[in-house]
Design a protein around this motif. Sequence first.
Motif, PDB file in Angstrom:
ATOM      1  N   GLY A 228       0.818  -1.210   0.000  1.00  0.00           N
ATOM      2  CA  GLY A 228       0.000   0.000   0.000  1.00  0.00           C
ATOM      3  C   GLY A 228       0.846   1.252   0.000  1.00  0.00           C
ATOM      4  O   GLY A 228       0.570   2.214  -0.756  1.00  0.00           O
ATOM      5  N   VAL A 229       1.895   1.277   0.829  1.00  0.00           N
ATOM      6  CA  VAL A 229       2.797   2.434   0.870  1.00  0.00           C
ATOM      7  C   VAL A 229       3.519   2.599  -0.455  1.00  0.00           C
ATOM      8  O   VAL A 229       3.660   3.716  -0.980  1.00  0.00           O
ATOM      9  CB  VAL A 229       3.800   2.283   2.032  1.00  0.00           C
ATOM     10  CG1 VAL A 229       4.849   3.398   1.976  1.00  0.00           C
ATOM     11  CG2 VAL A 229       3.072   2.294   3.365  1.00  0.00           C
ATOM     12  N   LEU A 230       3.965   1.472  -1.026  1.00  0.00           N
ATOM     13  CA  LEU A 230       4.667   1.521  -2.311  1.00  0.00           C
ATOM     14  C   LEU A 230       3.756   2.070  -3.407  1.00  0.00           C
ATOM     15  O   LEU A 230       4.185   2.884  -4.246  1.00  0.00           O
ATOM     16  CB  LEU A 230       5.162   0.123  -2.679  1.00  0.00           C
ATOM     17  CG  LEU A 230       5.964  -0.002  -3.984  1.00  0.00           C
ATOM     18  CD1 LEU A 230       7.236   0.854  -3.900  1.00  0.00           C
ATOM     19  CD2 LEU A 230       6.326  -1.460  -4.258  1.00  0.00           C
ATOM     20  N   ILE A 235       2.188   6.479  -7.236  1.00  0.00           N
ATOM     21  CA  ILE A 235       1.168   7.422  -7.713  1.00  0.00           C
ATOM     22  C   ILE A 235       1.660   8.857  -7.570  1.00  0.00           C
ATOM     23  O   ILE A 235       1.470   9.695  -8.473  1.00  0.00           O
ATOM     24  CB  ILE A 235      -0.146   7.205  -6.934  1.00  0.00           C
ATOM     25  CG1 ILE A 235      -0.741   5.838  -7.293  1.00  0.00           C
ATOM     26  CG2 ILE A 235      -1.148   8.311  -7.224  1.00  0.00           C
ATOM     27  CD1 ILE A 235      -1.944   5.461  -6.457  1.00  0.00           C
ATOM     28  N   LEU A 236       2.329   9.185  -6.467  1.00  0.00           N
ATOM     29  CA  LEU A 236       2.840  10.542  -6.251  1.00  0.00           C
ATOM     30  C   LEU A 236       3.894  10.906  -7.296  1.00  0.00           C
ATOM     31  O   LEU A 236       3.898  12.022  -7.827  1.00  0.00           O
ATOM     32  CB  LEU A 236       3.419  10.640  -4.832  1.00  0.00           C
ATOM     33  CG  LEU A 236       3.948  12.019  -4.424  1.00  0.00           C
ATOM     34  CD1 LEU A 236       2.829  13.056  -4.456  1.00  0.00           C
ATOM     35  CD2 LEU A 236       4.569  11.946  -3.028  1.00  0.00           C
ATOM     36  N   VAL A 237       4.789   9.966  -7.585  1.00  0.00           N
ATOM     37  CA  VAL A 237       5.829  10.219  -8.592  1.00  0.00           C
ATOM     38  C   VAL A 237       5.199  10.463  -9.960  1.00  0.00           C
ATOM     39  O   VAL A 237       5.595  11.365 -10.709  1.00  0.00           O
ATOM     40  CB  VAL A 237       6.816   9.043  -8.633  1.00  0.00           C
ATOM     41  CG1 VAL A 237       7.754   9.166  -9.842  1.00  0.00           C
ATOM     42  CG2 VAL A 237       7.617   8.959  -7.345  1.00  0.00           C
ATOM     43  N   VAL A 238       4.201   9.665 -10.333  1.00  0.00           N
ATOM     44  CA  VAL A 238       3.536   9.824 -11.630  1.00  0.00           C
ATOM     45  C   VAL A 238       2.885  11.195 -11.726  1.00  0.00           C
ATOM     46  O   VAL A 238       2.964  11.877 -12.762  1.00  0.00           O
ATOM     47  CB  VAL A 238       2.499   8.700 -11.834  1.00  0.00           C
ATOM     48  CG1 VAL A 238       1.618   8.995 -13.046  1.00  0.00           C
ATOM     49  CG2 VAL A 238       3.192   7.353 -12.001  1.00  0.00           C
ATOM     50  N   ILE A 239       2.228  11.640 -10.631  1.00  0.00           N
ATOM     51  CA  ILE A 239       1.582  12.956 -10.641  1.00  0.00           C
ATOM     52  C   ILE A 239       2.609  14.064 -10.862  1.00  0.00           C
ATOM     53  O   ILE A 239       2.382  15.000 -11.655  1.00  0.00           O
ATOM     54  CB  ILE A 239       0.820  13.178  -9.325  1.00  0.00           C
ATOM     55  CG1 ILE A 239      -0.375  12.219  -9.255  1.00  0.00           C
ATOM     56  CG2 ILE A 239       0.349  14.619  -9.197  1.00  0.00           C
ATOM     57  CD1 ILE A 239      -1.102  12.257  -7.928  1.00  0.00           C
TER      58      ILE A 239
END
Length: 281
Positions: A228-230, A235-239
């Motif tokens: 879940g953390v990964l 998702i944050l990096v993609v954004i």
Amino acid sequence: MMHPNALMLAVVLLRNLMLPFCSAQNEPKINASDQIILPLDATIKPVTLHCNLTAAHTQHKDSFWMKNGNEIPNTRADQGTSFTSFKISKPRADDSGEYMCVYTFEKAPNANATIEVKAKPHITGHKRSENKNEGENAMMYCKSVGYPHPTWTWRKVDGNSYKDIDNSTGRFFITSRTNYTEINILDLDITTDPGIYECNASNAIGNTAETTILRVRSHLAPLWPFLGVLAEIIILVVIIVVYEKRKRPDDIIDDDEPVGPAKTNSTNNHKDKNIRQRNTK
């Protein structure tokens, strides 16, 4: 005239014939309560057990009460009365069992009478749920009170029906003794083993049952928090990457261009004019 030896033999035979009768006459006799069935589903009423020693070869020493082979404290009574009683003020299922009134004698064996107090089983302990990983072993149990001791059965709830469980499968092992039973399931299968399991206790008075929910998790269950953390990091990096790529060209500063505003010709002409005016003066 009868021969002396024949007369002696006749006396001996007569005595032997009379011994069983005399012995029976001297045996202690106890009038005791009939068996009692506790009506646990109705209004609770006190129950009194009683015994009366109606005949004995000698005066008894004292009397006391026992339950399931153990003496009940504070029930000893000295000689003086042949009547003894034991009161159960608020009878419950765990008050059921085998009661015995006992009379003791100085130079003779004790005399006793047995009274059975019966009740349907009442399950006092069980697992509400069991959570395991696939491939592990699971154990569920039930314990009860009530007399006579119950017969135990296990089954699995299958929709609106039940599937009986026994020791024939090689993975299910049931062990039962008096008021306790347990079931062990080896090498849990995540597709077939999860569900609701029921233990059932039954005796001549009635039966009762309780259920346990068995949950079986995947091998990956311990990794779920990490995954879940990964996923959140990805998702944050993609954004961030998408945001950077969609920036407008005007927002990007060219390193070759001067940082400050360029000086225009009108500004230069204005400076030259001021210099000429100072020289004229």
